[in-house]
Scaffold this active site. Structure first.
Site, PDB file in Angstrom:
ATOM      1  N   GLY A  11      -0.850  -4.177  -4.182  1.00 36.63           N
ATOM      2  CA  GLY A  11      -1.658  -4.915  -3.219  1.00 36.63           C
ATOM      3  C   GLY A  11      -2.658  -5.759  -3.979  1.00 36.63           C
ATOM      4  N   ASN A  14      -8.174  -8.511  -1.817  1.00 36.48           N
ATOM      5  CA  ASN A  14      -9.523  -8.384  -2.375  1.00 36.48           C
ATOM      6  C   ASN A  14      -9.772  -7.049  -3.054  1.00 36.48           C
ATOM      7  OD1 ASN A  14     -10.394 -10.947  -1.692  1.00 36.48           O
ATOM      8  ND2 ASN A  14     -11.266 -10.327   0.270  1.00 36.48           N
ATOM      9  N   VAL A  15      -9.371  -5.944  -2.411  1.00 38.93           N
ATOM     10  CA  VAL A  15      -9.610  -4.627  -3.013  1.00 38.93           C
ATOM     11  C   VAL A  15      -8.774  -4.461  -4.279  1.00 38.93           C
ATOM     12  CG1 VAL A  15      -9.431  -2.130  -2.710  1.00 38.93           C
ATOM     13  CG2 VAL A  15     -10.247  -3.549  -0.831  1.00 38.93           C
ATOM     14  N   ASP A  35       2.217  -7.468  -5.699  1.00 35.94           N
ATOM     15  CA  ASP A  35       2.190  -7.700  -4.259  1.00 35.94           C
ATOM     16  C   ASP A  35       3.611  -8.020  -3.806  1.00 35.94           C
ATOM     17  OD1 ASP A  35       1.258  -8.282  -1.562  1.00 35.94           O
ATOM     18  OD2 ASP A  35      -0.710  -8.638  -2.464  1.00 35.94           O
ATOM     19  N   SER A 123      -5.155   2.794   1.205  1.00 38.95           N
ATOM     20  CA  SER A 123      -4.742   2.195   2.470  1.00 38.95           C
ATOM     21  C   SER A 123      -5.259   3.010   3.660  1.00 38.95           C
ATOM     22  CB  SER A 123      -3.213   2.117   2.536  1.00 38.95           C
ATOM     23  OG  SER A 123      -2.681   1.515   1.367  1.00 38.95           O
ATOM     24  N   ASN A 124      -5.588   2.303   4.727  1.00 35.13           N
ATOM     25  CA  ASN A 124      -6.123   2.946   5.935  1.00 35.13           C
ATOM     26  C   ASN A 124      -5.106   3.004   7.071  1.00 35.13           C
ATOM     27  OD1 ASN A 124      -8.862   3.759   5.380  1.00 35.13           O
ATOM     28  ND2 ASN A 124      -9.374   1.606   5.173  1.00 35.13           N
ATOM     29  N   HIS A 179     -12.214  10.504   6.461  1.00 33.57           N
ATOM     30  CA  HIS A 179     -12.860   9.229   6.185  1.00 33.57           C
ATOM     31  C   HIS A 179     -13.164   8.546   7.515  1.00 33.57           C
ATOM     32  CE1 HIS A 179     -13.942   5.574   4.230  1.00 33.57           C
ATOM     33  NE2 HIS A 179     -12.876   4.899   4.605  1.00 33.57           N
TER      34      HIS A 179
END
Length: 316
Positions: A11, A14-15, A35, A123-124, A179
């Site tokens: 990925g 930005n992160v 990516d 990842s969320n 989280h």
């Protein structure tokens, strides 16, 4: 033959790109920034830009940008930031289902190309995504870890330092649980220069600071207007990478797979651990107060519900 650690970041948003920056600047190892093919040459562009910064900033890490998993082969540490942010009109379940499918695909590639890696998931929704990554890779649970506690604790420490007007270096704190809104502060493990925080901040004000910490990501989203936090999340990832590649034995909170520990029963949840070359080398079990135990159990129940929903969506 000695070699540098190989760090892959999946990925290049930005992160991911900022994590590559932190890792390279600290010379933690050589970095591969990956990516999806649809991004074409974007990862290569970011990697080249970071390489061109190295003579100025004085770091020797090699940085490769790619869309080919073959370039990630035999990575020592893999940071997974892949996934989409929640967009207007998108339900929580839509986000959960989409990112679970992305993490599943990424996990299959990791299993095939870097079977000995330590995997750090960002990842969320985090607690469900790390559970899915562990399930897909089949790795030992100690080698699949979720990054949340380091970030949440950093936010908490920042707000405490701002409140007291003291150095962040003197703030030691711990947050546990899932989280998000159900994270659990542990006041008995929070101190300022060794002084219990409860002697410096009254309970009502401390509750307000904890609430701000819980909403720390949303606060930044509201300020940025477009996008979400990335400097601090990326720095948290880099600290975990450092703990592995330098075998630091850091005592930090992460989303770790708990079985008998805390009576969790086979789920990933935020707990303090010793983190080194093997990933999570030990889970530290604290003696929680009755209130802390109740709050932690509530958080664990929320994680279990999230995982159950994810599994239902994936099997639909």
């Amino acid at each position: 033959m000695l070699r540098r650690a190989k760090i892959t970041i999946i990925g290049a948003g930005n992160v991911g790109a900022t994590c590559a920056h932190w890792c390279a600047a600290a010379e933690l190892g050589d970095v591969c920034l990956l990516d999806i093919p649809q991004t074409e040459d974007m990862p290569a562009g970011k990697a080249l830009d970071l390489m061109q910064a190295s003579p100025i900033m004085g770091y020797d890490s090699n940085i490769l940008g790619t869309t080919d998993y073959a370039d990630t082969k035999d990575s020592d540490v893999i940071v997974v930031t892949a996934g989409i942010p929640r967009k207007p009109g998108m339900s929580r379940d839509d986000l959960l289902a989409t990112n679970a499918k992305i993490v599943t695909s990424v996990g299959e590639q990791i299993k095939a190309t870097s079977p000995n890696a330590v995997v750090i998931v960002v990842s969320n929704p985090l607690d469900a995504m790390v559970q899915q990554m562990w399930k897909v890779t089949g790795f030992e649970p100690s080698r699949v870890i979720g990054q949340a506690g380091v970030l949440d604790t950093a936010r908490y420490r920042t707000f405490l330092a701002m409140e007291l007007g003291v150095s962040i270096e003197d703030i030691s704190a711990l947050l546990m649980g899932g989280h998000g809104d159900t994270m659990v502060p542990i006041p008995s493990c929070t101190s300022v220069g060794g002084i219990p925080v409860t002697q410096l901040i009254d309970s009502a004000r401390l509750d307000e600071i904890v609430d701000r910490t819980r909403k720390g990501g949303a606060e930044i989203v509201s300020l940025l207007k477009t996008g979400s936090a990335y400097y601090a999340p990326a720095a948290a990832c880099a600290q975990m990478v450092e703990a592995v590649v330098k075998d630091k034995k850091r005592v930090i909170p992460v989303a770790a797979h708990c079985e008998s520990e805390y009576g969790v029963g086979g789920y990933y949840v935020g707990v303090p651990v010793v983190m080194g070359a093997g990933g999570v080398e030990k889970i530290i079990e604290l003696k929680l107060t009755d209130d802390e135990t109740k709050a932690f159990q509530n958080s664990v129940d929320a994680v279990k519900s999230l995982v159950a929903t994810m599994n239902d969506l994936l099997s639909a």
